[in-house]
Design a protein around this motif. Sequence first.
Motif, mmCIF file in Angstrom:
data_model
loop_
_atom_site.group_PDB
_atom_site.id
_atom_site.type_symbol
_atom_site.label_atom_id
_atom_site.label_comp_id
_atom_site.label_asym_id
_atom_site.label_seq_id
_atom_site.Cartn_x
_atom_site.Cartn_y
_atom_site.Cartn_z
ATOM 1 N N VAL A 171 0.810 -1.228 0.000
ATOM 2 C CA VAL A 171 0.000 0.000 0.000
ATOM 3 C C VAL A 171 0.839 1.272 0.000
ATOM 4 C CG1 VAL A 171 -1.790 -1.228 1.261
ATOM 5 C CG2 VAL A 171 -0.174 0.179 2.532
ATOM 6 N N LYS A 172 2.147 1.149 -0.007
ATOM 7 C CA LYS A 172 3.012 2.312 0.175
ATOM 8 C C LYS A 172 2.722 3.425 -0.825
ATOM 9 C CE LYS A 172 7.891 3.532 0.741
ATOM 10 N NZ LYS A 172 9.288 3.019 0.710
ATOM 11 N N GLN A 173 2.524 3.080 -2.096
ATOM 12 C CA GLN A 173 2.344 4.105 -3.123
ATOM 13 C C GLN A 173 1.005 4.822 -3.008
ATOM 14 O OE1 GLN A 173 3.023 2.137 -6.882
ATOM 15 N NE2 GLN A 173 5.224 2.450 -6.760
ATOM 16 N N SER A 174 0.020 4.174 -2.399
ATOM 17 C CA SER A 174 -1.314 4.774 -2.307
ATOM 18 C C SER A 174 -1.577 5.454 -0.975
ATOM 19 C CB SER A 174 -2.386 3.686 -2.531
ATOM 20 O OG SER A 174 -2.220 3.056 -3.772
ATOM 21 N N ARG A 175 -0.700 5.265 0.004
ATOM 22 C CA ARG A 175 -0.981 5.733 1.361
ATOM 23 C C ARG A 175 -1.212 7.237 1.422
ATOM 24 N NH1 ARG A 175 -0.305 3.940 6.401
ATOM 25 N NH2 ARG A 175 0.716 2.033 5.698
ATOM 26 N N ARG A 176 -0.299 8.030 0.900
ATOM 27 C CA ARG A 176 -0.417 9.481 1.044
ATOM 28 C C ARG A 176 -1.683 10.014 0.378
ATOM 29 N NH1 ARG A 176 3.885 14.218 1.141
ATOM 30 N NH2 ARG A 176 4.697 12.727 2.626
ATOM 31 N N ALA A 177 -1.961 9.542 -0.844
ATOM 32 C CA ALA A 177 -3.136 10.051 -1.554
ATOM 33 C C ALA A 177 -4.417 9.713 -0.809
ATOM 34 C CB ALA A 177 -3.177 9.479 -2.963
ATOM 35 N N LEU A 178 -4.516 8.498 -0.266
ATOM 36 C CA LEU A 178 -5.724 8.113 0.464
ATOM 37 C C LEU A 178 -5.874 8.913 1.746
ATOM 38 C CD1 LEU A 178 -5.777 4.236 -0.025
ATOM 39 C CD2 LEU A 178 -7.257 5.935 -1.081
ATOM 40 N N LEU A 179 -4.766 9.191 2.427
ATOM 41 C CA LEU A 179 -4.848 10.001 3.645
ATOM 42 C C LEU A 179 -5.230 11.445 3.315
ATOM 43 C CD1 LEU A 179 -1.808 8.644 5.722
ATOM 44 C CD2 LEU A 179 -4.242 8.122 5.983
ATOM 45 N N VAL A 180 -4.771 11.944 2.173
ATOM 46 C CA VAL A 180 -5.188 13.282 1.735
ATOM 47 C C VAL A 180 -6.696 13.308 1.505
ATOM 48 C CG1 VAL A 180 -5.079 14.916 -0.188
ATOM 49 C CG2 VAL A 180 -2.979 14.014 0.778
ATOM 50 N N LEU A 181 -7.225 12.257 0.856
ATOM 51 C CA LEU A 181 -8.673 12.187 0.635
ATOM 52 C C LEU A 181 -9.427 12.115 1.952
ATOM 53 C CD1 LEU A 181 -9.075 9.749 -2.396
ATOM 54 C CD2 LEU A 181 -9.312 12.225 -2.369
ATOM 55 N N LEU A 182 -8.893 11.340 2.913
ATOM 56 C CA LEU A 182 -9.562 11.241 4.212
ATOM 57 C C LEU A 182 -9.554 12.594 4.914
ATOM 58 C CD1 LEU A 182 -10.965 9.238 6.100
ATOM 59 C CD2 LEU A 182 -8.752 8.814 7.181
ATOM 60 N N LEU A 198 -11.010 23.590 -2.376
ATOM 61 C CA LEU A 198 -11.123 24.004 -3.772
ATOM 62 C C LEU A 198 -9.742 24.212 -4.392
ATOM 63 C CD1 LEU A 198 -13.355 24.569 -5.802
ATOM 64 C CD2 LEU A 198 -13.249 26.989 -5.175
ATOM 65 N N ALA A 199 -8.816 24.735 -3.613
ATOM 66 C CA ALA A 199 -7.452 24.910 -4.121
ATOM 67 C C ALA A 199 -6.810 23.559 -4.411
ATOM 68 C CB ALA A 199 -6.612 25.693 -3.110
ATOM 69 N N GLY A 200 -6.995 22.594 -3.482
ATOM 70 C CA GLY A 200 -6.451 21.258 -3.711
ATOM 71 C C GLY A 200 -7.054 20.603 -4.938
ATOM 72 N N ALA A 201 -8.375 20.729 -5.085
ATOM 73 C CA ALA A 201 -9.033 20.158 -6.263
ATOM 74 C C ALA A 201 -8.572 20.841 -7.542
ATOM 75 C CB ALA A 201 -10.548 20.277 -6.113
ATOM 76 N N GLY A 202 -8.398 22.157 -7.478
ATOM 77 C CA GLY A 202 -7.922 22.883 -8.650
ATOM 78 C C GLY A 202 -6.528 22.454 -9.069
ATOM 79 N N LEU A 203 -5.666 22.231 -8.069
ATOM 80 C CA LEU A 203 -4.317 21.774 -8.377
ATOM 81 C C LEU A 203 -4.341 20.392 -9.026
ATOM 82 C CD1 LEU A 203 -2.486 22.951 -5.136
ATOM 83 C CD2 LEU A 203 -2.098 23.827 -7.444
#
Length: 804
Positions: free
Chosen positions: A262-273, A428-433
């Motif tokens: 799960v290493k490659q997906s960890r950061r993105a999933l935590l950002v979503l959470l 919104l800034a995160g989504a825009g990026l």
Amino acid sequence: MDTLRQDLAYAFRRLRQAPGFTAVAVATLALGIGANGAIFSVVNAVLLRPLPFEEADRLVRLAQTWKGGPSVYSPQNFLDVQAQAKSFESLAVFDPGGVTLTGRGQPASLQGTEVSTSFFDLLRVRPAYGRTFADGENEPGHTKVAVLGHGLWRERFAGDPGMVGQIVQLNREPFTIVGIAPAGFSFPQESEIWTPLEYDARFRSSSRGAWYLGAIGRLAPGVSIVHAADEVATIHARLAKQYPEADEGVGGTVLSLQEAMVKQSRRALLVLLGAVGLVLLIACVNVANLLLARVAAREGELALRTALGAGRARLMRQLLTESVTLSLLGGAAGILLATFSLDALLALQPHGVPRLAEVHVDRAVVAFSAALSILTGLLFGVFPAVHMTRRPAAESLREGSRGVLSGRGHRLRSALVVGQVALAMMLLAGAGLLLRSFSQLRRVDPGFRSDGVLTFRIALPDSAYKDDAPRVAFYDRLLERLSALPGVRSAGAVMRAPLSGARFNLSFGVKGRPPLPPAQQPSMEIRAATPEYFRTMGIPVRRGRALGRGDVAGAPQVVVISEAAVRRHFPGEDPLGKFITLGWGRGEGPKVGGEVVGVVGDVKDLGLAEENPPELYVPYAQVPIQTMDVVVRTQVVPRSLVPSVERTVRELDPELPLAQVATLDEIVAHSISEPRFYMVLLGAFASMAVFLAALGIFGVLSYAVVQRAREIGIRVALGAHPRDVVRMVLTQAAGLAALGVLAGMAGALALSRVMASLLFELSPTDPSTLAATATLLAAVALLASYLPARRATRVDPLIALRSE
């Protein structure tokens, strides 16, 4: 408990008396809690839930390291680690690959994996029927055996337990089925069938530079991962000294098996959470604002209770009971929303996110949602409760019948709206990026033309195509017949199509250059290709020529390299005419390589976001490979040719199935499905946040207009023009929005490091994106305030003054 029962009964009665308020509050909370539940179900399945193996915390992934990055193992190095390491109860290796099943209906291409005989015992996986592999079944000359995957067994063999002991043809060789894997087990890489990895003489004597084996282990009782990693690193240090020609610079490391997956997906999933947590926080602020207005209307009631002897703690408990009851109702609706939204979420099919098949709303998700509901109820209920119970009873009795907030209440509601806007700005800034990053990723030139191309994989079994000549003859006839099909422009073949993620990296030397130590030798990605491959794919020839029909066995050896190879390995030189020798030999013949006769354009073989790798193409006729990806450029819809292609292959060999049939457009879309998944979800959360923030502004200004009705009436009576009233309300909205946008921009900048790893060629502080999102949010805020502003112009001064 009796008091609690009374509080709950009173809370439900109050909620029934205000169905509009209850419906809006419950819907708002359901949105926030449901979104959190859906994302938590993914995070729980992927990151938190232990692997479905016994004592999974003792399972580890071993990796060789090269230039700081982990990689797979070579057979020789694994055998040395297995013999010397004391930190492991058991070790095993595996080698995934395609397998052809014949003799049971239509030929089928399966995801097979060759494994050590200790593989199933190491994972403590018990078969549903039969047994797993026994010691010695990986030795040469032993009867070939296999374990069927549970899904394959049910779909292909109707779930017949009698399959144990029967013989099936795999790659046209007989294998005895000795067991059926349990339901849900498919490790690694969605495997459908497992066979023993044969420890023959070729395996035991293969080059230490041949890295292709995945390695796993089970730690010995009481041994930590850190201790095991230190021991493996020490063993590799010894091997580097003992075999410097192959292992200089090669290290070893040990990771938790779950962490490795799960290493490659960890950061993105935590950002979503974290993002969906902000959505819930905005929802809490909205409901808190609603409660402030609602409690203001009850101020007289609360003051009267105080005057009759009710203590502040008692009133606060009653108000918090009402808010928690409201939140639990929202939580129940949110769990239903999460359950129904999971299918839509998983329909995005993000390639690269592991364990998605395990995602569902289970007890952990329900418990999380329930705890979140209680916490949410306390969070949005505490502000109104504290505010209203701090006011003196005499003051409340004087103003209670008017149901208005004090100046402190106005400030509190305004502060909450500013917080809403700030949180919405961050999302919104995160989504825009992510949107801009994804847009840039889609504009990346892959180095080929993906439109109108059908691809599929053919794997020639070694038992039927053992020699080079039959392989070359098969692909020559296949490509000739495919090219003659109606609607086909051209056809070619290559060893792994672009964006497949497959790597075949070899070191090389250049004739005339001094030899280098192994650790310093350059390397390139190697591809065998047919002459028509470059034209079919639309890969341009920059210099010299492409591979030709005359580049056959017995002819002078030639190669074609990419522009990236020229930039990295031949800077300032003319590569044409150079002779390259690869660290790869085939049988008794010379080393693979040849004279550089051409330079072609770069191709994004490893991913659109990856740097163009240096590549070298060798003629397929000189290096015949068993498994090739065929590409067919068409004048018609690519998938409409699949029946004709299948018929053509069956005419040449009726036991060859097509594998991984897809269009190049589908492959390109599949390669960016993971960033698209994150972008869509964060965009959805940002849209929710903006909507909720707009509702918050609308609610605050609507209430402010009601409270300022007397003032507005006087202004109108004294001659104020309606546009002056509109300007007054819009100015208040602009002030709240500006404060929120500034605070949100500061928050977005503070979180820029978190976003950096998710972006492609875009700074997390990109000024144009931040400016665009700030402008959009400000416009939404002003739009939300327009209706209250128009309502203010309709205040009748006589009615407003008379009501006072």
